[in-house]
Scaffold this active site. Structure first.
Site, PDB file in Angstrom:
ATOM      1  N   LYS A  21       0.747  -1.267  -0.194  1.00 21.67           N
ATOM      2  CA  LYS A  21      -0.029  -0.156  -0.015  1.00 21.67           C
ATOM      3  C   LYS A  21       1.021   1.117   0.033  1.00 21.67           C
ATOM      4  O   LYS A  21       0.519   2.163  -0.768  1.00 21.67           O
ATOM      5  CB  LYS A  21      -0.821   0.098   1.550  1.00 21.67           C
ATOM      6  CG  LYS A  21      -2.042   0.663   1.259  1.00 21.67           C
ATOM      7  CD  LYS A  21      -3.081   0.745   2.562  1.00 21.67           C
ATOM      8  CE  LYS A  21      -3.652  -0.531   2.536  1.00 21.67           C
ATOM      9  NZ  LYS A  21      -4.380  -0.603   3.684  1.00 21.67           N
ATOM     10  N   ARG A  90      -3.027   3.206   8.603  1.00 22.55           N
ATOM     11  CA  ARG A  90      -3.433   1.896   7.631  1.00 22.55           C
ATOM     12  C   ARG A  90      -2.242   0.712   7.811  1.00 22.55           C
ATOM     13  O   ARG A  90      -1.115   1.123   7.620  1.00 22.55           O
ATOM     14  CB  ARG A  90      -3.591   2.448   6.411  1.00 22.55           C
ATOM     15  CG  ARG A  90      -4.525   3.597   6.214  1.00 22.55           C
ATOM     16  CD  ARG A  90      -4.359   4.420   4.934  1.00 22.55           C
ATOM     17  NE  ARG A  90      -5.177   3.568   3.846  1.00 22.55           N
ATOM     18  CZ  ARG A  90      -5.282   3.709   2.504  1.00 22.55           C
ATOM     19  NH1 ARG A  90      -4.724   4.998   2.346  1.00 22.55           N
ATOM     20  NH2 ARG A  90      -5.764   3.115   1.597  1.00 22.55           N
ATOM     21  N   GLY A  99      -6.519 -10.789   8.143  1.00 20.08           N
ATOM     22  CA  GLY A  99      -5.917 -10.979   9.698  1.00 20.08           C
ATOM     23  C   GLY A  99      -5.326  -9.805  10.090  1.00 20.08           C
ATOM     24  O   GLY A  99      -5.061  -9.701  11.218  1.00 20.08           O
ATOM     25  N   MET A 101      -4.621  -5.814  10.818  1.00 23.03           N
ATOM     26  CA  MET A 101      -5.352  -4.883  11.480  1.00 23.03           C
ATOM     27  C   MET A 101      -6.312  -4.093  10.400  1.00 23.03           C
ATOM     28  O   MET A 101      -5.652  -3.496   9.515  1.00 23.03           O
ATOM     29  CB  MET A 101      -4.685  -3.939  12.554  1.00 23.03           C
ATOM     30  CG  MET A 101      -5.486  -3.458  13.518  1.00 23.03           C
ATOM     31  SD  MET A 101      -4.777  -1.860  14.150  1.00 23.03           S
ATOM     32  CE  MET A 101      -4.946  -0.647  13.014  1.00 23.03           C
ATOM     33  N   ARG A 334      -3.352  -1.034  -6.609  1.00 20.87           N
ATOM     34  CA  ARG A 334      -2.378  -2.093  -6.721  1.00 20.87           C
ATOM     35  C   ARG A 334      -2.821  -3.000  -7.961  1.00 20.87           C
ATOM     36  O   ARG A 334      -3.878  -2.811  -8.576  1.00 20.87           O
ATOM     37  CB  ARG A 334      -2.437  -2.884  -5.161  1.00 20.87           C
ATOM     38  CG  ARG A 334      -3.786  -3.458  -5.238  1.00 20.87           C
ATOM     39  CD  ARG A 334      -4.208  -4.466  -4.133  1.00 20.87           C
ATOM     40  NE  ARG A 334      -5.558  -4.486  -3.937  1.00 20.87           N
ATOM     41  CZ  ARG A 334      -5.900  -4.784  -2.933  1.00 20.87           C
ATOM     42  NH1 ARG A 334      -5.327  -4.886  -1.575  1.00 20.87           N
ATOM     43  NH2 ARG A 334      -7.173  -4.940  -2.751  1.00 20.87           N
ATOM     44  N   HIS A 450      -3.362 -33.017   6.321  1.00 16.21           N
ATOM     45  CA  HIS A 450      -3.479 -34.161   5.791  1.00 16.21           C
ATOM     46  C   HIS A 450      -3.751 -34.597   4.454  1.00 16.21           C
ATOM     47  O   HIS A 450      -3.253 -34.691   3.478  1.00 16.21           O
ATOM     48  CB  HIS A 450      -3.560 -35.226   6.756  1.00 16.21           C
ATOM     49  CG  HIS A 450      -3.565 -36.656   6.384  1.00 16.21           C
ATOM     50  ND1 HIS A 450      -4.560 -37.382   5.974  1.00 16.21           N
ATOM     51  CD2 HIS A 450      -2.566 -37.555   6.663  1.00 16.21           C
ATOM     52  CE1 HIS A 450      -4.179 -38.633   5.516  1.00 16.21           C
ATOM     53  NE2 HIS A 450      -2.912 -38.680   5.979  1.00 16.21           N
ATOM     54  N   SER A 780      18.899 -39.954 -17.826  1.00 21.04           N
ATOM     55  CA  SER A 780      17.560 -39.389 -17.596  1.00 21.04           C
ATOM     56  C   SER A 780      17.171 -39.307 -16.007  1.00 21.04           C
ATOM     57  O   SER A 780      17.337 -40.297 -15.186  1.00 21.04           O
ATOM     58  CB  SER A 780      16.215 -40.060 -18.216  1.00 21.04           C
ATOM     59  OG  SER A 780      15.231 -39.859 -17.881  1.00 21.04           O
ATOM     60  N   CYS A 848      12.589 -37.553 -15.941  1.00 31.53           N
ATOM     61  CA  CYS A 848      11.343 -38.326 -16.316  1.00 31.53           C
ATOM     62  C   CYS A 848      10.703 -38.382 -14.838  1.00 31.53           C
ATOM     63  O   CYS A 848       9.746 -39.245 -14.847  1.00 31.53           O
ATOM     64  CB  CYS A 848      11.640 -39.571 -16.950  1.00 31.53           C
ATOM     65  SG  CYS A 848      12.625 -40.670 -16.033  1.00 31.53           S
ATOM     66  N   TYR A 868      15.733 -31.644 -21.845  1.00 29.09           N
ATOM     67  CA  TYR A 868      14.351 -31.866 -22.052  1.00 29.09           C
ATOM     68  C   TYR A 868      13.795 -32.295 -20.596  1.00 29.09           C
ATOM     69  O   TYR A 868      14.586 -32.858 -19.628  1.00 29.09           O
ATOM     70  CB  TYR A 868      13.902 -32.935 -22.873  1.00 29.09           C
ATOM     71  CG  TYR A 868      14.040 -34.243 -22.405  1.00 29.09           C
ATOM     72  CD1 TYR A 868      13.402 -35.128 -21.821  1.00 29.09           C
ATOM     73  CD2 TYR A 868      15.421 -34.977 -23.101  1.00 29.09           C
ATOM     74  CE1 TYR A 868      13.743 -36.327 -21.284  1.00 29.09           C
ATOM     75  CE2 TYR A 868      15.940 -36.150 -22.715  1.00 29.09           C
ATOM     76  CZ  TYR A 868      14.684 -36.733 -22.002  1.00 29.09           C
ATOM     77  OH  TYR A 868      15.294 -38.196 -21.605  1.00 29.09           O
TER      78      TYR A 868
HETATM   79  P1  ADP Z   1      -7.627  -2.018   3.510  1.00 26.81           P
HETATM   80  O1  ADP Z   1      -6.273  -2.539   3.587  1.00 26.81           O
HETATM   81  O2  ADP Z   1      -8.607  -2.930   4.175  1.00 26.81           O
HETATM   82  O3  ADP Z   1      -8.067  -1.799   1.942  1.00 26.81           O
HETATM   83  P2  ADP Z   1      -7.331   0.761   3.863  1.00 26.81           P
HETATM   84  O4  ADP Z   1      -6.241   1.191   4.509  1.00 26.81           O
HETATM   85  O5  ADP Z   1      -7.224   0.837   2.338  1.00 26.81           O
HETATM   86  O6  ADP Z   1      -7.746  -0.766   4.049  1.00 26.81           O
HETATM   87  O7  ADP Z   1      -8.503   1.541   4.441  1.00 26.81           O
HETATM   88  C1  ADP Z   1      -9.842   1.044   4.476  1.00 26.81           C
HETATM   89  C2  ADP Z   1     -10.789   2.111   3.898  1.00 26.81           C
HETATM   90  O8  ADP Z   1     -10.526   3.403   4.571  1.00 26.81           O
HETATM   91  C3  ADP Z   1     -10.636   1.931   2.616  1.00 26.81           C
HETATM   92  O9  ADP Z   1     -11.961   2.484   1.715  1.00 26.81           O
HETATM   93  C4  ADP Z   1     -10.023   3.550   2.248  1.00 26.81           C
HETATM   94  O10 ADP Z   1     -10.144   4.067   1.111  1.00 26.81           O
HETATM   95  C5  ADP Z   1     -10.330   4.537   3.373  1.00 26.81           C
HETATM   96  N1  ADP Z   1      -9.361   5.341   3.852  1.00 26.81           N
HETATM   97  C6  ADP Z   1      -7.892   5.205   4.436  1.00 26.81           C
HETATM   98  N2  ADP Z   1      -7.361   6.113   4.574  1.00 26.81           N
HETATM   99  C7  ADP Z   1      -8.203   7.194   4.106  1.00 26.81           C
HETATM  100  C8  ADP Z   1      -8.063   8.561   4.217  1.00 26.81           C
HETATM  101  N3  ADP Z   1      -7.144   9.307   4.673  1.00 26.81           N
HETATM  102  N4  ADP Z   1      -9.048   9.443   3.996  1.00 26.81           N
HETATM  103  C9  ADP Z   1     -10.242   8.769   3.676  1.00 26.81           C
HETATM  104  N5  ADP Z   1     -10.628   7.464   3.430  1.00 26.81           N
HETATM  105  C10 ADP Z   1      -9.379   6.653   3.775  1.00 26.81           C
HETATM  106 MG    MG Z   2      -7.765  -0.357   0.849  1.00 26.09          MG
END
Ligand code: ADP
Ligand code: MG
Ligand code: MG
Length: 896
Positions: A21, A90, A99, A101, A334, A450, A780, A848, A868
């Site tokens: 990100k 974020r 998982g 935060m 991304r 398993h 082989s 093989c 090969y």
């Molecule tokens: P995730 O990894 O779950 O996508 P994000 O960090 O992208 O989490 O954030 C969760 C939501 O909050 C997303 O919809 C993102 O666009 C929004 N968001 C994150 N930062 C901001 C910000 N500075 N202003 C407005 N919206 C935000």
């Molecule tokens: Mg996001």
């Protein structure tokens, strides 16, 4: 070391340091796109924090310096009472990971600054909405308060006002809700919601660091083989507000359709909303195309930006954006995930657009995706009832009656029923049931459980860890959402998607296989886009690859299919299959022969049968090399089962009814019984001990080749000696073979060119490869047996008994029978290649073992310089593709 980086300082290639990100936020910033300013705390800081339990000493000051710079840029201070700067905190690791935060928005709001925000925005409702969101998110993700409590309070507030959506709550009600939320925090977390903005920010940063080690994150990393020591970055980003009224909103979009690859407008938009609202389903979103009507200026700008991004990343991107009172902001991008089919289509579309070249297109797809496209699939148009979903552990589409124990699985399958074995989890006792079943379904365990490991080893469809399913093996039923599936009810499982269906879902053949089979032509008018894309990508791969691809095939039928799939020869024809069935008795005679004459007779009867096998095979593979391996497995496999025979003899004895033949047979079976057949009388050892056996086979090959030549064919037989450990073994067999060939040449008057070589499947063979090359024209590598003998693993035993434990403990990330163990087995291969070529520069080299069709292993064989790889017919396209990818990449195959 520097731990904090402004968005202007990074770029998209710094994912290790800044996380995905952060790296992409920096990239967009530097492209001049409207990204709210901010900074990223590096994964290095996280690593120090996780190792030492405390943040690095320099971090606090660095964060302060960046925060000050940000405040200057924005013209307000974090949480400033009359006009607060607000930020989001974020998480963002190198790979996106469930998982981790959740993001906390609106950090910097407090009892004081909420008033300032209201005044600045001229909107009370907005300010209190933002504040209640902060307490809710902060309470849940940072302070660990049960999120349900906030949801319930919100529901109550809506009920009290008799409204259904959050936007209908006014400022006064939201203010009350804030009070209520603060009480929840106090009661549940045992502390007040922090009023100091910097404390809010620091606590959130630490919470992101800590979330790297939640159980869910750890499990996910184990399953996806993501290293545990990468750590996560933290992004601090100034807030922009989509909840400022109807001229504001938030949305998500793809630059093209991730399912088909088509260009167009794909996404969702929600007016007057913040953050996750758009994906959380709290209100109905509108299709992105509607934004054109709602806010044309922002829409046009967004389309422009999406084109910029796609041209810049040269790939499909997904994005998150927010519009604040008519001003567009980019919050994330991304390279987007896509289906296997879309990956092929997008790669060719981008080539056509001139954005990437053929070599790059090959890096955009992989063998696993191609394999996925080749499995038969459930008919998408069928009416289905989905029961649940688990982890897609081993691909395929399987239909059968539900059974809940191995015994029933075996019993029913013997009487011709197709069954799906359903267990909570499997253990070694389930092995026979797993073999008998069409597919395996478990409610527990992940990709290394398993069930998953064994099913993949057997190439059997498996869905594991379908946690919604309650499996009750005692009562032989499973319950899911109140629905009961009894023993005998039909279920369908999709090992490529993890989906579980009730009833029989019709299966349709994959169009990609129809194409490889030659039943569908890429050029035809009705050929679908996917087939055309696969056709083109395969052509790119064939044009680039250096490795040739052969097939493991034992009969003309398999050989012909292999040829259609693009095989350039047969790398392994196992002759033992030719000795089973009706001919087993002839082999029995051979083994039991007491006199020279008896033996000669048995061999004489086998010879014409063998010869006919080879004539058919050479005809099917006319003009292409065919490597025939002389008989390999232990002889007792051709004899009756020792227990059965003993019982039969004992019963006959008790009836005083002697059967001379059975008695002799029993003696022979006892004589040939081995403690450890894998390391016993087999391969070249057999050829040296049973006179006439190998020479009969060589004669059959030579006569078949001569016959084909007389028929104006072009047979290219190669004779391969299995399980050689020393050059002396090879020399003896070679001398005898040469005599036989010369004799056949004399009697037929046909000149034969038959190459003679050896398998390298014992450590000693690899270690003495230089000597073996004196007597062998080709090697082989039999990497199945080589893996067994290098590790000291008996595959059938270890996979079922303790591989799960080994995978879970991380002793290896993938079974060495699936992907070649480069450091151990691979080192022997590498050294043997060098030693063999030193002795005989034109030595032909191939592999093989099953690794010949495994994507990662193919890259390895390319790299060590084999000529090969040989694999089962069905895996040939995968091997061709990966060989092309290996030849056109210098960096390997890591394209997640
Ligand atoms: P995730 O990894 O779950 O996508 P994000 O960090 O992208 O989490 O954030 C969760 C939501 O909050 C997303 O919809 C993102 O666009 C929004 N968001 C994150 N930062 C901001 C910000 N500075 N202003 C407005 N919206 C935000
Ligand atoms: Mg996001
Ligand atoms: Mg072998």
């Amino acid at each position: 070391m520097k731990f904090v980086f402004d968005f202007t300082e990074g770029n998209k290639d710094l994912k290790d340091l800044l996380g995905g990100k952060g790296a992409n936020l920096a990239e967009m910033t530097n492209l001049g796109l409207p990204v709210p300013p901010g900074f990223t705390i590096s994964t290095e800081a996280c690593k120090v924090y996780l190792d030492s339990g405390d943040e690095p000493a320099a971090l606090r000051d660095e964060v302060s310096a960046h925060l000050t710079a940000l405040e200057k840029k924005m013209g307000k201070k974090l949480g400033q009472a009359d006009d607060p700067l607000l930020v989001s905190v974020r998480s963002g690791a190198k790979f996106s990971m469930p998982g981790m935060m959740d993001t906390v928005l609106n950090i910097g709001l407090s009892d004081k600054s909420v008033q300032g925000l209201a005044k600045q925005a001229g909107d009370d409702r907005f300010a209190w909405d933002s504040y209640r969101r902060l307490i809710q998110m902060f309470g849940k993700t940072v302070l660990g308060v049960d999120g349900e409590l906030f949801e319930e309070a919100l529901e109550k507030a809506k009920d009290a006002k008799k409204v259904t959506v959050d936007t209908d709550l006014d400022a006064a009600e939201l203010k009350k809700l804030v009070t209520r939320f603060k009480k929840i925090v106090k009661a549940e977390a045992g502390r007040d919601f922090p009023q100091d903005p910097r404390e809010q920010m620091d606590l959130a940063i630490h919470a992101v660091f800590d979330s790297w080690n939640t159980e869910r994150a750890k499990l996910y990393r184990r399953q996806e083989r993501i290293p545990h020591d990468l750590g996560t970055a933290v992004n601090v980003c100034s807030m922009v507000f989509g909840n400022l009224g109807p001229d504001s909103g938030t949305g998500v979009a793809f630059t093209r359709d991730p399912a088909s690859g088509h260009q167009g407008v794909y996404g969702d938009y929600l007016q007057n909303a913040q953050g996750e609202d758009v994906v959380a389903g709290i209100r109905n979103t509108v299709p992105l195309a509607d934004l054109e009507r709602i806010d044309k200026k922002s829409y046009d700008q967004l389309m422009q930006i999406m084109e910029t991004l796609e041209t810049h990343y040269k790939d499909l991107c997904d994005i998150e954006f927010t519009i604040e009172r008519g001003q567009l902001w980019m919050l994330q991008t991304r390279v987007g995930k896509r289906t296997a089919g879309a990956a092929f289509r997008i790669a060719t579309q981008l080539v056509d657009q001139g954005l990437i070249d053929e070599a790059e297109a090959l890096q955009r797809v992989n063998g696993a995706q191609l394999a996925q496209l080749m499995f038969p699939r459930f008919d998408e148009d069928a009416k289905v009832k989905q029961l649940g979903r688990g982890i897609a552990a081993s691909p395929g589409a399987a239909v059968g009656k539900a059974v809940f124990d191995s015994y029933t699985a075996i019993k029913w399958s013997r009487s011709g029923e197709k069954v799906i074995l359903i267990r909570r989890e499997t253990n070694p006792d389930d092995l026979d049931g797993m073999i008998a079943a069409e597919g395996i379904l478990t409610s527990r365990g992940g990709k290394t459980s398993h069930a998953a490991v064994v099913a993949r080893g057997m190439g059997k469809t498996c869905v594991c860890g379908a946690e919604d399913l309650e499996v009750d093996t005692k009562r032989r039923r499973l319950t899911v959402n109140g629905h009961v599936v009894e023993e005998g009810d039909v279920v369908s499982i999709d090992g490529s998607t993890g989906k579980v269906y009730l009833g029989e879902v019709p299966v349709v053949p994959s169009p990609v296989v129809e194409y490889f089979e030659g039943r569908m032509h890429a050029g035809a008018d009705d050929a679908d886009e996917l087939v055309q894309a696969v056709h083109r990508i395969m052509a790119f791969a064939d044009g680039k690859r250096r490795l040739r691809v052969r097939a493991n095939a034992d009969n003309a039928e398999d050989a012909l299919r292999a040829r259609r799939f693009g095989a350039q020869g047969i790398g392994l024809c196992r002759t033992e299959h030719m000795f089973l069935g009706e001919r087993r008795e002839l082999v029995e005679h051979l083994i039991l022969a007491d006199t020279e004459e008896e033996r000669e007779n048995a061999l004489k009867e086998l010879l014409p049968l063998q010869k006919r096998d080879f004539v058919e095979l050479f005809e099917a593979m006319d003009g292409l090399p065919v490597t025939v391996r002389l008989l390999d497995p232990p002889l007792h496999e051709f004899l009756p089962d020792i227990t059965e025979l003993s019982v039969r003899v004992a019963l006959a004895e008790s009836r005083k009814d002697h059967n001379e033949n059975d008695l002799r047979l029993l003696q022979a079976v006892h004589r040939l019984h081995e403690q450890n057949p894998m390391l016993g009388l087999r391969g070249v050892r057999l050829g040296l001990v049973i006179p006439g056996l190998f020479t009969m086979q060589v004669r059959a090959i030579a006569e078949a080749a001569a016959e084909r030549k007389e028929a104006k064919g072009d047979p290219r037989a190669e004779i391969m000696i299995p399980l050689v450990g020393t050059v002396q073994e090879l020399e003896i067999v070679r001398e005898e073979a040469e005599q036989v060939i010369a004799e056949v040449e004399r009697t037929t008057g046909v000149h034969l060119k038959l190459a003679l070589g050896t398998m390298i499947e014992l450590p000693r063979a690899a270690l003495t490869a230089g000597q073996l090359a004196e007597a062998a024209e080709f090697f082989s590598f039999g990497t199945n047996d080589l893996t067994q003998t290098v590790w000291g693993f008996s595959r059938d035993d270890v996979e079922a008994s303790f591989f799960t434990a080994y995978l879970e403990k991380g002793i290896f990330g993938v079974s060495p029978f699936e992907t070649i163990d480069k450091d151990g087995v691979g080192k022997l291969v590498r050294d043997a290649v060098a030693a063999g070529r030193a002795t005989r520069p034109d030595l032909k080299l191939g592999v093989c073992g099953e690794h010949g069709g495994d994507p990662e292993s193919v890259h390895f064989f390319h790299e060590v310089g084999l000529d090969y790889v040989s694999c089962s017919p069905f895996r040939i396209p995968v091997a061709r593709l990966e060989a092309g990818r290996a030849a056109s990449s210098s960096t390997g195959s890591d394209h997640r």
